[in-house]
Design a protein around this motif. Structure first.
Motif, PDB file in Angstrom:
ATOM      1  N   LEU A 103       0.817  -1.217   0.000  1.00 34.09           N
ATOM      2  CA  LEU A 103       0.000   0.000   0.000  1.00 34.09           C
ATOM      3  C   LEU A 103       0.847   1.262   0.000  1.00 34.09           C
ATOM      4  N   GLY A 104       2.160   1.103   0.041  1.00 27.13           N
ATOM      5  CA  GLY A 104       3.034   2.269   0.112  1.00 27.13           C
ATOM      6  C   GLY A 104       3.048   2.905   1.488  1.00 27.13           C
ATOM      7  N   LEU A 105       2.744   2.093   2.514  1.00 28.36           N
ATOM      8  CA  LEU A 105       2.645   2.612   3.878  1.00 28.36           C
ATOM      9  C   LEU A 105       3.603   1.876   4.814  1.00 28.36           C
ATOM     10  N   SER A 106       4.783   1.558   4.328  1.00 27.44           N
ATOM     11  CA  SER A 106       5.792   0.891   5.144  1.00 27.44           C
ATOM     12  C   SER A 106       6.316   1.854   6.211  1.00 27.44           C
ATOM     13  N   PHE A 107       7.055   1.300   7.166  1.00 25.06           N
ATOM     14  CA  PHE A 107       7.660   2.138   8.201  1.00 25.06           C
ATOM     15  C   PHE A 107       8.555   3.200   7.577  1.00 25.06           C
ATOM     16  N   GLU A 108       9.346   2.792   6.587  1.00 23.08           N
ATOM     17  CA  GLU A 108      10.266   3.739   5.971  1.00 23.08           C
ATOM     18  C   GLU A 108       9.521   4.892   5.304  1.00 23.08           C
ATOM     19  N   ALA A 109       8.418   4.564   4.619  1.00 27.88           N
ATOM     20  CA  ALA A 109       7.635   5.607   3.943  1.00 27.88           C
ATOM     21  C   ALA A 109       7.015   6.568   4.949  1.00 27.88           C
ATOM     22  N   LEU A 110       6.496   6.050   6.045  1.00 29.80           N
ATOM     23  CA  LEU A 110       5.867   6.907   7.048  1.00 29.80           C
ATOM     24  C   LEU A 110       6.894   7.699   7.838  1.00 29.80           C
ATOM     25  N   ALA A 111       8.086   7.116   8.066  1.00 29.58           N
ATOM     26  CA  ALA A 111       9.131   7.825   8.807  1.00 29.58           C
ATOM     27  C   ALA A 111       9.639   9.033   8.030  1.00 29.58           C
ATOM     28  N   GLU A 112       9.586   8.962   6.709  1.00 27.61           N
ATOM     29  CA  GLU A 112       9.970  10.126   5.903  1.00 27.61           C
ATOM     30  C   GLU A 112       8.994  11.275   6.106  1.00 27.61           C
ATOM     31  N   VAL A 113       7.736  10.942   6.225  1.00 25.74           N
ATOM     32  CA  VAL A 113       6.692  11.951   6.423  1.00 25.74           C
ATOM     33  C   VAL A 113       6.750  12.517   7.838  1.00 25.74           C
ATOM     34  N   ASN A 114       6.982  11.648   8.834  1.00 28.72           N
ATOM     35  CA  ASN A 114       6.979  12.063  10.228  1.00 28.72           C
ATOM     36  C   ASN A 114       7.955  11.207  11.016  1.00 28.72           C
ATOM     37  N   PRO A 115       9.186  11.681  11.224  1.00 29.11           N
ATOM     38  CA  PRO A 115      10.184  10.871  11.942  1.00 29.11           C
ATOM     39  C   PRO A 115       9.863  10.661  13.418  1.00 29.11           C
ATOM     40  N   ARG A 116       8.867  11.334  13.956  1.00 30.17           N
ATOM     41  CA  ARG A 116       8.472  11.146  15.353  1.00 30.17           C
ATOM     42  C   ARG A 116       7.362  10.105  15.503  1.00 30.17           C
ATOM     43  N   LEU A 117       6.924   9.513  14.403  1.00 30.43           N
ATOM     44  CA  LEU A 117       5.792   8.600  14.423  1.00 30.43           C
ATOM     45  C   LEU A 117       6.168   7.241  15.025  1.00 30.43           C
ATOM     46  N   ILE A 118       5.332   6.745  15.935  1.00 28.15           N
ATOM     47  CA  ILE A 118       5.441   5.375  16.439  1.00 28.15           C
ATOM     48  C   ILE A 118       4.632   4.495  15.489  1.00 28.15           C
ATOM     49  N   TYR A 119       5.281   3.528  14.849  1.00 26.31           N
ATOM     50  CA  TYR A 119       4.685   2.693  13.801  1.00 26.31           C
ATOM     51  C   TYR A 119       4.496   1.302  14.382  1.00 26.31           C
ATOM     52  N   ALA A 120       3.277   0.998  14.821  1.00 24.68           N
ATOM     53  CA  ALA A 120       3.040  -0.212  15.611  1.00 24.68           C
ATOM     54  C   ALA A 120       2.252  -1.248  14.823  1.00 24.68           C
ATOM     55  N   GLY A 121       2.836  -2.425  14.665  1.00 25.15           N
ATOM     56  CA  GLY A 121       2.188  -3.517  13.955  1.00 25.15           C
ATOM     57  C   GLY A 121       1.836  -4.664  14.886  1.00 25.15           C
ATOM     58  N   LEU A 122       0.561  -5.054  14.889  1.00 22.34           N
ATOM     59  CA  LEU A 122       0.108  -6.228  15.639  1.00 22.34           C
ATOM     60  C   LEU A 122      -0.329  -7.257  14.610  1.00 22.34           C
ATOM     61  N   TYR A 123       0.430  -8.338  14.458  1.00 24.67           N
ATOM     62  CA  TYR A 123       0.153  -9.313  13.402  1.00 24.67           C
ATOM     63  C   TYR A 123       0.642 -10.679  13.843  1.00 24.67           C
ATOM     64  N   GLY A 124       0.590 -11.645  12.958  1.00 23.81           N
ATOM     65  CA  GLY A 124       0.752 -13.032  13.343  1.00 23.81           C
ATOM     66  C   GLY A 124       2.115 -13.468  13.837  1.00 23.81           C
TER      67      GLY A 124
END
Length: 397
Positions: A103-124
């Motif tokens: 979806l183009g929403l990887s941690f790296e992509a989001l960190a470029e937009v906002n380096p202060r963002l906590i990127y939390a994944g709950l998965y298998g």
């Protein structure tokens, strides 16, 4: 003000595990923006409902959130997420990380937009192992984490699942802990980070903390398992007129219990005398208790346990727990008015903070209820918002 007042969470989760985690954050005061696909969160359809899409499982895992319906598979939908994340503190998701990357929403992509963002994944599953790409649901994880096996070890003919979404709830709470830890770390460093909360590993740790037993040692001292928890007789105790849940546990408990019954001689029986003896002979001990408890009523046993200060609880069903005198006294079940669903019974968050009290959040949202307000808050103009609605990238009430 709640303890998380001023924290903005972008919630890309669905079903139970992720929504439960983000609801806890909302209960603590965070502004949680729930992004739903056009089809809506699956659990909206589970259980009896007054109106379509507002089932009880959804109502009890999404309180206090604002909802926007967004098609993430469109370039415009992705841009909306990026725009929302510019001012967000946390993004939570519970699809596989590879799906977020597509979806183009990887941690790296989001960190470029906002380096202060906590990127939390709950998965298998952790992403370094062979199960990384597998889908996961509560039932599967219960089986893989030995929960279903425990039923067989404790006297059931066949393995079975715990009849509640225990993996989803435990992993959701673990996710809350991970997110809060990352927010504390950001307070020191100023940087966000990726937080991964895999279901399988979390639940294996949860279960085996009790049951790894002698397998904790190398070489093993036994085949694992906590004998008391696995005893076939570890169950609510049948009384003369019902059941009671009692745990005569410590040496002092047993001294008071046996004395009250006039069975002091058992204090000299090595099978009853101390914790080690009872543990080795737990099936015998629990078997003896099964016969003893048939001799008195539930009320008589409850009165005795209160008198000798030994832990005991009633065996509740769904109806009686709603009338429990303690839960009534602490106002655990609250009655609220939902704007579309009318009168509802909701459960308060049990955590109490003295300076930043946890209050009841707002109601669970109707799908897309806040779409326009959320987009306005992200700085989009009315013309841009109208265009997104016309293209059906965004939908709402």
């Amino acid at each position: 003000m709640g303890p998380l007042e001023g924290i903005k969470v972008i919630d890309l989760t669905s079903v139970v595990m992720g929504p439960y985690a983000t609801q806890v954050l909302a209960e603590f005061g965070a502004d949680v923006i729930k992004i739903e696909a056009p089809a809506g969160d699956l659990v909206r359809a589970i259980g009896p409902a007054r109106h379509s899409g507002m089932g009880p499982m959804f109502l009890n895992s999404n309180r206090g959130k604002r909802s926007i319906t967004l098609d993430l598979k469109t370039p415009e939908g992705r841009e909306v997420v990026l725009e929302l994340c510019r001012s967000a503190d946390v993004l939570a998701y519970n699809v596989r990380p590879a799906a977020m990357a597509r979806l183009g929403l990887s941690f790296e992509a989001l960190a470029e937009v906002n380096p202060r963002l906590i990127y939390a994944g709950l998965y298998g599953f952790g992403q370094n192992g062979p199960y990384a790409a597998r889908p996961a649901y509560d039932d599967l994880i219960q089986g893989g984490a030995t929960l279903a096996h425990l039923f067989r070890l404790s006297g059931n003919e066949e393995p079975r699942y715990v009849p509640t979404a225990i993996s989803d709830r435990v992993v959701g709470l673990t996710g809350v802990a991970g997110i809060l830890a990352a927010l504390v770390a950001r307070g020191r460093t100023g940087r966000g980070q990726r937080v991964d909360i895999p279901m399988f590993e979390t639940m294996v740790q949860f279960v085996l903390s009790d049951h790894l037993g002698g397998l904790s040692y190398d070489p093993p001292l036994d085949g694992g398992g906590y004998a008391r928890q696995l005893s076939v007789n570890r169950r609510p105790l049948k009384t003369a007129d019902g059941y009671i849940c009692a745990l005569v546990y410590t040496d002092e408990h047993w001294k008071r219990f046996l004395t009250a019954l006039g069975e002091e001689e058992k204090l000299r029986d090595p099978r009853f005398a101390d914790y080690v003896g009872r543990s080795v002979n737990i099936d015998h001990v629990y078997g003896w208790m099964t016969g003893v408890f048939l001799t008195r009523s539930t009320a008589e046993w409850q009165a005795l346990f209160e008198e000798i200060d030994v832990p005991a609880m009633p065996l509740h069903d769904f109806d009686s727990v709603l009338r429990d005198p303690h839960l009534t006294a602490v106002d655990f079940f609250a009655r609220v008015e939902h704007p579309s669903e009318g009168a509802l019974r909701v459960m308060r968050n049990p955590v109490a903070l003295s300076d930043t009290p946890v209050t009841l959040p707002g109601p669970a949202p109707r799908q897309g209820e806040h779409s326009r307000d959320i987009l306005r808050g992200a700085g989009l103009s009315e013309a841009q918002i109208d265009s997104l609605f016309e293209k059906q990238v965004v939908r709402g009430l």
